[in-house]
Design an enzyme around this catalytic site. Structure first.
Site, mmCIF file in Angstrom:
data_model
loop_
_atom_site.group_PDB
_atom_site.id
_atom_site.type_symbol
_atom_site.label_atom_id
_atom_site.label_comp_id
_atom_site.label_asym_id
_atom_site.label_seq_id
_atom_site.Cartn_x
_atom_site.Cartn_y
_atom_site.Cartn_z
ATOM 1 N N GLY B 491 -0.661 49.001 27.417
ATOM 2 C CA GLY B 491 -0.828 47.849 28.293
ATOM 3 C C GLY B 491 -1.569 46.734 27.590
ATOM 4 O O GLY B 491 -1.792 45.654 28.145
ATOM 5 N N LYS B 642 -3.228 35.104 24.997
ATOM 6 C CA LYS B 642 -2.862 35.558 26.336
ATOM 7 C C LYS B 642 -3.139 37.058 26.488
ATOM 8 O O LYS B 642 -3.723 37.495 27.487
ATOM 9 C CB LYS B 642 -1.378 35.267 26.555
ATOM 10 C CG LYS B 642 -0.954 35.347 27.979
ATOM 11 C CD LYS B 642 0.431 34.763 28.136
ATOM 12 C CE LYS B 642 0.811 34.785 29.611
ATOM 13 N NZ LYS B 642 2.100 34.140 29.827
ATOM 14 N N GLU B 714 -12.582 46.285 24.147
ATOM 15 C CA GLU B 714 -13.740 47.019 24.634
ATOM 16 C C GLU B 714 -14.968 46.122 24.690
ATOM 17 O O GLU B 714 -15.856 46.326 25.520
ATOM 18 C CB GLU B 714 -13.976 48.245 23.741
ATOM 19 C CG GLU B 714 -12.770 49.171 23.810
ATOM 20 C CD GLU B 714 -12.990 50.534 23.190
ATOM 21 O OE1 GLU B 714 -12.350 51.477 23.632
ATOM 22 O OE2 GLU B 714 -13.804 50.654 22.252
#
Ligand SMILES: Cc1cc2nc3c(=O)[nH]c(=O)nc-3n(C[C@H](O)[C@H](O)[C@H](O)COP(=O)(O)OP(=O)(O)OC[C@H]3O[C@@H](n4cnc5c(N)ncnc54)[C@H](O)[C@@H]3O)c2cc1C
Ligand code: SF4
Lengths: 319, 754
Positions: B491, B642, B714
């Site tokens: 994803g 993006k 992260e």
């Protein structure tokens, strides 16, 4: 899930009679609660009676000036109904505070009243639970009890009734209408529909086997300011930690029922005389005899604070 | 290709495709529901049977008997596999507990069997008929109670358990301003949308698994090891993954039980872990207890820093490395960190998005806020005052962070410089953008109706990791460039940034690039984890493309060093041929990998950021609602703004969940996570998340790879929860040091109601 047979009833009397023919039968309406519980082997009906075709999805005015809500009226439709929004705002607000748009499109009035608790031990068949398996013990007592009930509880069970809609109906003095397998009908004040757990937490309502809810009537509107204040750990799509349904009149009198604190919508009519004296005094009466756990004692203070803010809101609106 | 000197100008720097906010190339497949996820490969095995996993009903002890008679006789049942008939099984290198338990039980919902039937419903119904008797053993389930029995864990990903620089005890004792507090973070569950799921198909002794796994090569290795078969006989295919967050780094029970079920039923079998098993069967982020002590001069210079953390895991497990950022984030001459690991018989603890830092920053960045207040300093100025351009506490590492590298060991530098460090710029940029100067530093003073308003800030910090990654690139006679690597896209946007990299390198538009991922028959990549996927996987593609460019130049008779690749053509001097021509009918193939020298030892590569949060706290009920959030990140070259933004705002959302609602509740009597579904383990819903803004500072890091990129996915979560906590403090004057900050922790200290 246990294999089951299925039939589609045509009339309310048929449905009730069918239930009497199959001792292990359940009605299925929207299925949003029952099916989940069947998948987890918590409900194990051998026969399902689909009540969606009974023609019970109408909302009609009563001769007394109230409203009769068919048992199969979807939560979304009920919340959006113009009379409900105008005259019974607390109900509309309670409904939209519950579940999600998709669920409200399926969930029905009767199903909502009869939805079962969200106690996580009830949901885990490896765990003891007197409600699921009478006599097995209560996992929540001494375990995780933050979401549980603080009043009306017993040593056998401290689960809440999770409905929002029922809390609003309680404050509106709704009446539940049913039909029995023998064709007889009865009217049950909503205050009397749900039972406290006592030693029999698996018995949750006064409904008899095969008794079908056909509708709910609301008495004629009582005016006042209608507020539903639901408090939870996230902004949406969560059951209430505490919810307050209130109708407050311009003179400061009113009615208040609570969700998230008891095995049924919690209302103490005698306490309502104290409402004009403020949240503290009123809440003390309303929750007299509460038996919280260390994890959920905060609900008592939360109730008082929400009631205070609801009363302030009601007052504010009158100026 | 070995990357051992800082990158110079290279084809990526053209930034014709790389660095552009192009849409996901796999977006249309996903938005139309045609991207096939693990459970959905109906075409590969039309006669697939269904497996349903049985989880242990106890946390610790033994199975004394299993009665399968009723279940075997149930309609549709094809096979039932338990430890009794599964044959001898090994254990994956990265598994702590056995994936198929019994007779010994190591944790609640440990898989003890799988029922295979013609339909899912039949398998589930039969599984509910399996009767298991247990003998319970006493387990350890309470971190606070087990804490003092904690031992020094083995050095691992988070470095050594203990570090010490200077003399902490002395410096702390004599510090003019001291602060000390203990913080707790709860166990958390990854709760990705797609559960662990696999379809297993045996052809002879060869096994193919369509699965959902972040690290294909690890999965293949551990599967082979568990089954005791050669690695070559195992193939993993995992093209689309519905989220992982670290929960799918490892081989899990779905894969093993699908394979065992398929072997027993002599049919392809699919298994998805039911949602309840996500919490108690798979891995989770371990709870921590963290103690922080800070000493400073009156002016606010830190002189002493100590961070200790306790967490628990099953025997032979590892710690939550919550102290690691404290070794690197702020200056201070005297310091110590320590991690202790207690035995807990809950399901195994392991990596979840930003393991270590996510939890560590939740504590450290509240402590910094508290210390700033004690010093009478602005929390941003306090952090800037203690900024550093060298690593304050760099313990000697194991030889290389790249397990495959054979680089000779370098002399250990206790204070290496950061390759880039724009922490101060992140704070300054964010402060301006967010209107930090409008914040009232006195808590509890800003109101909007019945909302108490507060603004909070925290640093974001996460290291960048480099590791070997390979790819294969093909060019065909239509000029199509096809990239193949076992890299995964969970994803994150791997498909897209890999396509951008190949397009840039080969001088072709994006629609001339085909990317094929997640297949163990492709070259082994870094995989998706530790925010290393973006930089390393594209660097591997860069290396393979360099090789392909050489092959093309050679084929065209050009000198590779002066050939240019643009517009689907390769040019040298005044000669031009199209890539399609160069490929010819046979096409061209090149394969290479990126591997790293010791630049990551010479320079500390880290990513930095600043989180700004505005909250409203309901003065009556204590409900916290987020009003605005901003993250400013400095994380090397942003390959696709993006995608990077999606990663950061997703991470901010997860951080908001950690701050306000997420937490597995341990039943300390029976030893399990009670809230094991998505109704009771709450993660944020749309209504919880306000407008989110993510800004990336201009940065290229020539020490990280030819891509000059680092990780962002992260970084975005690290510090968020503390910024929320600090905002709640600013709003209410109430310090909550145990997460999540639910209303019951605020209620008693809120202003009296009239
Ligand atoms: C994820 C999720 C979140 C939710 N959140 C909320 C929330 O925030 N607030 C809230 O109030 N609710 C919430 N709900 C519960 C939801 O409101 C109930 O599931 C729903 O109202 C049940 O209605 P139904 O028609 O689907 O009932 P069913 O599932 O069809 O039936 C429920 C029960 O009622 C019985 N029954 C149905 N109709 C009749 C009848 N006419 N006569 C006699 N018995 C009957 C059935 O036999 C069954 O025992 C949530 C549910 C889910 C799944
Ligand atoms: S509280 Fe009631 S529903 Fe929950 S475990 Fe106890 S008995 Fe069961």
């Amino acid at each position: 899930m246990r294999p089951f047979t299925f039939e589609r009833a045509k009339t309310p009397a048929d449905a009730a009679a069918a239930a009497a023919r199959h001792p292990d039968a359940k009605f299925i309406a929207g299925g949003t609660n029952l099916l989940d519980l069947m998948k987890l082997q918590i409900e194990t009906p051998a026969h399902l009676i689909d009540v969606n075709g009974l023609g019970l999805e109408k909302i009609e005015a009563t001769q007394e000036g109230g409203l009769r809500i068919g048992a199969l009226v979807r939560n979304a439709d009920l919340a959006a109904h113009h009379r409900v929004r105008r005259d019974y705002g607390v109900l509309s607000r309670a409904l939209v505070a519950g579940a999600s748009g998709q669920l409200r499109n399926m969930a029905t009035t009767a199903g909502n009243l009869l939805q079962r608790t969200r106690c996580p031990y009830f949901y885990d068949t490896n765990q003891p639970c007197n409600k699921r398996l009478p006599g097995s013990g209560c996992g929540a007592i001494g375990g995780f009890s933050r979401p549980h009930a603080v009043i009306g509880v017993s040593d056998a069970c401290i689960a809440t009734h999770p409905s929002d809609m029922a809390v609003a109906m309680r404050v509106l003095d709704a009446t539940v209408e049913t039909i029995n397998p023998d064709g007889s009908a009865r009217k049950i004040p909503i205050a009397k529909l749900h039972c406290l757990p006592g030693d029999t937490p698996h018995i949750e309502t006064v409904l008899m086997p095969g008794e079908l809810i056909t509708g709910v009537t609301l008495p004629k509107p009582v005016g006042g300011k209608h507020i539903y204040h639901k408090v939870r750990d996230r902004s949406s799509f969560a059951f209430a930690l505490v919810s307050v349904a209130a109708i407050v009149q311009p003179d400061g009198t009113g009615r208040v029922a609570l969700g998230g604190v008891a095995p049924k919508p919690w209302r103490v009519e005698e306490a309502e005389a104290e409402l004009p004296r403020g949240a503290k005094v009123f809440t003390a009466r309303l929750l007299a005899g509460a038996r919280p756990t260390p994890e959920n004692a905060f609900k008592l203070r939360l109730v008082e604070r929400i009631v205070a803010s609801v009363l302030a809101e009601a007052k504010g609106a009158q100026v | 290709m070995k990357f051992d000197t800082p990158a110079k100008t290279n084809p990526i720097d053209q930034l014709k495709v790389v660095g552009k906010p192009v849409d996901r190339i796999d977006g249309p497949l996903k938005t139309t529901g045609t991207a096939k996820y693990a459970y959905e490969h109906h075409d590969v095995a039309p006669d697939t049977a269904y497996g349903y996993v049985i989880g242990s009903a106890i946390a610790k002890g033994r199975i004394t008997s299993i009665n399968l008679n009723e279940a075997k006789a149930a309609p549709g049942v094809l096979a039932i596999v338990t430890a009794d008939n599964a044959g001898k099984l090994g254990k994956g290198e990265l598994n702590t507990a056995k994936l198929l338990g019994g007779p010994e039980i190591q944790h609640y919902h440990q898989a003890i069997g799988v029922v295979v039937a013609e339909t899912f419903e039949q398998a589930r119904a039969a599984a509910q008929l399996v009767q298991v008797k247990y003998e319970r053993a006493k387990g350890s389930f309470d971190l606070a109670a087990a804490k003092d029995s904690g031992i020094k864990p083995k050095p691992g990903f988070g470095g050594p358990p203990d570090t010490s620089v200077g003399n902490f005890a002395g410096a702390f004792a004599s510090a003019p301003v001291k602060f000390e507090a203990t913080y707790t973070t709860p166990d958390q569950s990854h709760c990705m949308m797609e559960p662990h799921a696999s379809i297993a198909v045996w052809k002879g002794d060869k096994l193919t698994v369509w699965t959902s796994n972040q690290m294909i090569a690890w999965g293949v290795r551990d599967m082979a090891k568990t089954l005791g078969i050669p690695k070559e006989n195992v193939r993993f295919i995992s093209p689309y993954i519905g989220g992982g967050f670290g929960g799918k780094l490892f081989l899990r029970a779905d894969v093993l039980l699908a394979a065992l079920g398929a072997r027993a039923a002599k049919r392809p079998v699919k298994v998805a872990l039911q949602r309840a098993l996500m919490m108690n069967n798979t891995t989770h982020r371990a709870a921590t207890i963290q103690r922080i002590r800070l000493g400073a001069t009156k002016e606010g210079k830190l002189t002493a820093i100590a961070h200790e953390s306790w967490s628990g895991d099953l025997p032979d497990g590892g710690p939550e490395t919550a102290v690691s950022q404290t070794r690197q984030l702020y200056a201070g001459a005297n310091r110590m960190t320590a991690m202790r690991l207690a035995v807990l018989d809950l399901t195994e603890a392991n990596a979840m998005r930003a393991p270590g830092e996510a939890s560590g920053m939740m504590a450290l960045e509240i402590a910094m806020d508290e210390m700033a207040e004690k010093l009478g300093l602005d929390p941003i100025e306090f952090r800037i005052l203690n900024d550093t351009q060298v690593v304050p506490d760099n313990p000697a590492k194991p030889p290389s962070s790249d397990p495959q590298s054979k680089a000779p060991e370098e002399k250990h530098n206790p204070h290496p410089p950061f390759s880039q460090r724009q922490l101060t710029e992140c704070f300054r940029t964010g402060a301006k953008r967010f209107g930090w100067n409008k914040r009232n530093p006195t808590p509890g003073k800003t109101r909007d109706g019945h909302w108490l308003i507060g603004i909070g800030v925290a640093a974001a910090f996460r290291n960048n990791l480099v590791t070997k990654s390979a790819a294969r690139v093909r060019l065909d006679n239509r000029g199509i460039v096809t990239v193949e690597t076992d890299m995964t896209d969970i994803g994150t946007g791997s498909y897209t940034i890999i396509a951008q990299t190949a397009a840039e390198m080969m001088g072709v538009p994006l629609d001339k690039v085909v990317v094929r991922l997640g297949d163990s028959s492709f070259p082994v990549s870094c995989g998706s984890g530790g925010q290393w996927g973006g930089n390393n996987s594209t660097a591997g593609v860069y290396a393979a493309c360099m090789k392909l460019r050489e092959a093309i130049a050679q084929k065209a008779g050009f000198n590779a060093s002066d050939a240019t690749f643009t517009d689907g053509q390769v040019r040298s001097g005044n000669r031009t041929i199209t890539l399609a021509e160069a490929a010819g009918d046979k096409g061209l193939v090149a394969e290479d990998f990126i591997e790293y020298g010791d630049l990551d030892k010479q320079f500390q590569q880290s990513t930095f950021g600043a989180h700004f949060v505005e909250v409203g706290v309901n003065a009556a009920t204590g409900e916290t609602r987020l009003r605005r959030m901003l993250a400013v990140c400095a994380a090397g070259r942003i390959l696709n703004p993006k995608m990077a933004r999606s990663q950061v705002i997703g991470a901010m959302t997860m951080g908001a969940g950690a701050a306000l609602m997420e937490g597995l509740v341990v039943d300390k009597r029976h030893g399990f996570f009670v809230n094991h579904d998505l109704a009771t383990y709450e993660v944020p819903v749309h209504a919880d998340i306000p407008h989110l803004e993510a800004i990336f500072l201009d940065e290229t890091d020539p020490t990280s790879s030819p891509m000059k990129a680092k990780g962002v996915a992260e970084l975005g979560i690290c510090g968020v929860a503390a910024a929320v906590a600090n905002a709640i403090y600013n709003a209410t004057g109430i310090r909550v040091r145990d997460y999540p900050i639910t209303l019951d922790k605020l209620l008693d200290k809120l202003p009296e109601m009239v």
